[in-house]
Scaffold this active site. Structure first.
Site, PDB file in Angstrom:
ATOM      1  N   ASP A 116     -13.515 -22.472   3.454  1.00  0.00           N
ATOM      2  CA  ASP A 116     -12.559 -23.075   2.528  1.00  0.00           C
ATOM      3  C   ASP A 116     -12.279 -22.177   1.335  1.00  0.00           C
ATOM      4  OD1 ASP A 116     -12.437 -25.454   4.097  1.00  0.00           O
ATOM      5  OD2 ASP A 116     -14.379 -26.027   3.255  1.00  0.00           O
ATOM      6  N   TYR A 237     -25.367 -19.969   7.443  1.00  0.00           N
ATOM      7  CA  TYR A 237     -24.803 -20.052   6.099  1.00  0.00           C
ATOM      8  C   TYR A 237     -25.894 -19.833   5.068  1.00  0.00           C
ATOM      9  CZ  TYR A 237     -20.309 -21.948   7.686  1.00  0.00           C
ATOM     10  OH  TYR A 237     -19.068 -22.111   8.274  1.00  0.00           O
TER      11      TYR A 237
END
Length: 524
Positions: A116, A237
């Site tokens: 994002d 991540y």
């Protein structure tokens, strides 16, 4: 011979002079003409037909600074900043490696996973068909059954507009490239010592056009059925955060509850347009550890400058990592117990979550997501996209020279090293400013971490206190102690089935009607 000083002549003499010149010109043969030197004609650019060249399917591994872009994915609407994919697509088109006018679907564009706005990546991967010197050639064996096409490309993207190609940002701290370095003509074929064609130097060619905030790290030949999205085994991540005022042991306890396959509907953002009904995802590993600001090395100090959450899973939902981190911050601050994670995962009545450990009470059933603010995107990094070794063979443009590789590869390292050094200088200066300010403005009392067993009593006794609840990236959420509501007692969003149905009967039906009208118009 110098020209006469006409400005000093009387009017009568000027008129006589003009009449003399007219008579002289009239006596010149009308068929004679003065031949002026022809102006050199601009060289017409050679028309480049990419269809006349061989093609091959490759994977590209690249990193990017997310704060410079409006997210990773192509956007059909104009955005304030360019997208990473739009910038990369235009660079590939500029290098004549793809047909930019044909759109992403024409080259089979696929990404491993979306990030994002504000989120960065150290190892994003895309797969696509590009121009080649040697064609498809030998490729690694493919994952059996991996035949899905590029279904994750934005619909109706016909051409990436110039607005997606970033002009130099005057506010950027990253060094800018000189536009004169951009090569628009396709490079000549490279021949090996034995006269055989070598493959194009994809890393070097593309990086010469890209801005410094996006760097191609390596490329790999892949099979025709390879998919950067569906062939990925797992994704890793990292979320970097300051441990100041946080109970790291409590955060580790909460993070450990994520491991395994669970229903994450309460730990993600619901996108009704996707009509997702299955929110079960598998987390392979979690870890919270110290991280040095000089690199991702473990440090032994009792008070590390930074910590990092490592989160490894097979797939992730929309904003899932940032939702998880927001809950871990609440746990670390002592505002919520670690068991709140087990309760949030207990979302499906048909598959209830057991107590995480012996002696814990059965978790509360939470079928609808409570209201809470998600963590800041800046510290989040897609660290690694992992594939089977038989499917990819990452390589650079190194040519085996005496210094160990191609000069362009060293240029890439030096560019990233310079950016890193500049960031360290900014961090040092900011720390100096903070120290200078502390001489006049002492740091306020930090109530965190609050012991969970005495949370309610503490908040009652300090009801006038303002809580700066951490959100990561230096951001906080201000809340009055007297109005803090425990997570499981907050208002809930509508159930996912209701949200999906509401979208289908509203925006979904209108979208379907527009598509039907367009198809009817095309048929006519």
């Amino acid at each position: 011979m110098s020209s006469p000083q006409y400005e000093t002549w009387p009017r009568e003499e000027l008129i006589a002079r003009l009449r003399h010149l007219d008579a002289t010109l009239a006596s010149v043969d009308s068929h004679s003409r003065i031949v002026l030197p022809r102006r050199a004609e601009a060289r017409r650019p050679r028309k480049f037909d990419i269809s006349s060249y061989p093609r091959r399917k490759i994977a590209l591994k690249f990193c990017y600074s997310g704060w410079e872009y409006n997210g990773l994915v192509f956007q059909s609407d104009k955005t304030r900043r360019p997208t990473v994919e739009g910038t990369l697509y235009n660079a590939l088109s500029e290098c004549k490696l793809i047909d930019g006018a044909a759109g992403p679907q024409a080259c089979g564009w696929e990404r491993c996973g979306r990030t994002d706005v504000g989120v960065s990546s150290a190892s994003q991967v895309i797969s696509l068909w590009v121009r080649s010197n040697i064609g498809q050639g030998e490729t690694p064996s493919h994952i059996e059954g991996a035949t899905k096409s590029s279904v994750d490309v934005v619909e109706n993207v016909q051409k990436i507009t110039d607005s997606d190609f970033p002009a130099p940002d005057p506010d950027s701290e990253l060094p800018q490239l000189d536009a004169s370095e951009i090569e628009t003509a396709p490079p000549a074929p490279v021949l090996a010592d034995d006269g055989q064609k070598q493959e194009l130097r994809y890393v070097t060619i593309i990086n010469r056009v890209l801005p410094p905030s996006i760097r191609i790290l390596a490329w790999s030949p892949v099979s025709t059925s390879f998919s950067s999205r569906f062939s990925c085994l797992h994704r890793h991540y990292k979320y970097f955060f300051s441990p100041n005022g946080l109970d790291l042991d409590a955060m580790r306890d909460a993070a450990a509850r994520l491991v395994g396959e669970h229903d994450f509907r309460n730990l993600c953002k619901l996108d009704a347009a996707k009509q997702i009904t299955n929110f079960r995802r598998r987390i392979i590993r979690t870890n919270i550890r110290p991280a040095s600001i000089l690199g991702d090395d473990v440090v032994t100090s009792n008070q590390p400058h930074m910590c990092v959450l490592d989160l490894v899973g097979t797939a992730f939902l929309y904003n899932q990592v940032r939702h998880i981190m927001a809950i871990l911050f609440l746990v670390g601050a002592g505002l919520e117990p670690p068991s709140v994670v087990t309760a949030l995962l207990n979302a499906d009545p048909e598959r209830p979550e057991p107590p995480f450990r012996e002696g814990e009470a059965p978790p509360e059933l939470v079928t609808c997501k409570p209201e809470y603010q998600i963590a800041d995107p800046l510290p989040l990094v897609l660290w690694e996209c992992s594939y089977d070794e038989k499917d990819v063979k990452w390589q650079t443009d190194a040519d085996g020279s005496e210094n160990g590789g191609d000069a362009e590869v060293y240029t890439l390292y030096n560019q990233l090293s310079a950016i890193h050094a500049r960031s360290l200088i900014h961090s040092t200066l900011d720390a100096t400013f903070l120290k200078a300010a502390s001489n006049f403005h002492p740091p306020p009392h930090n109530p965190f971490p609050i012991h969970p067993s005495s949370r309610d009593e503490y908040l009652r006794e300090n009801s006038s206190m303002t809580l700066n609840v951490p959100l990561g990236g230096g951001m906080t959420h201000r809340a009055a102690a007297r109005t803090y509501i425990p997570l499981l007692r907050r208002n809930r969003f509508a159930h996912v089935d209701i949200v999906n149905e509401r979208w289908r009967k509203g925006k979904g039906e209108r979208r379907a009607a527009r598509r039907a009208e367009k198809l009817d118009a095309d048929d006519e």
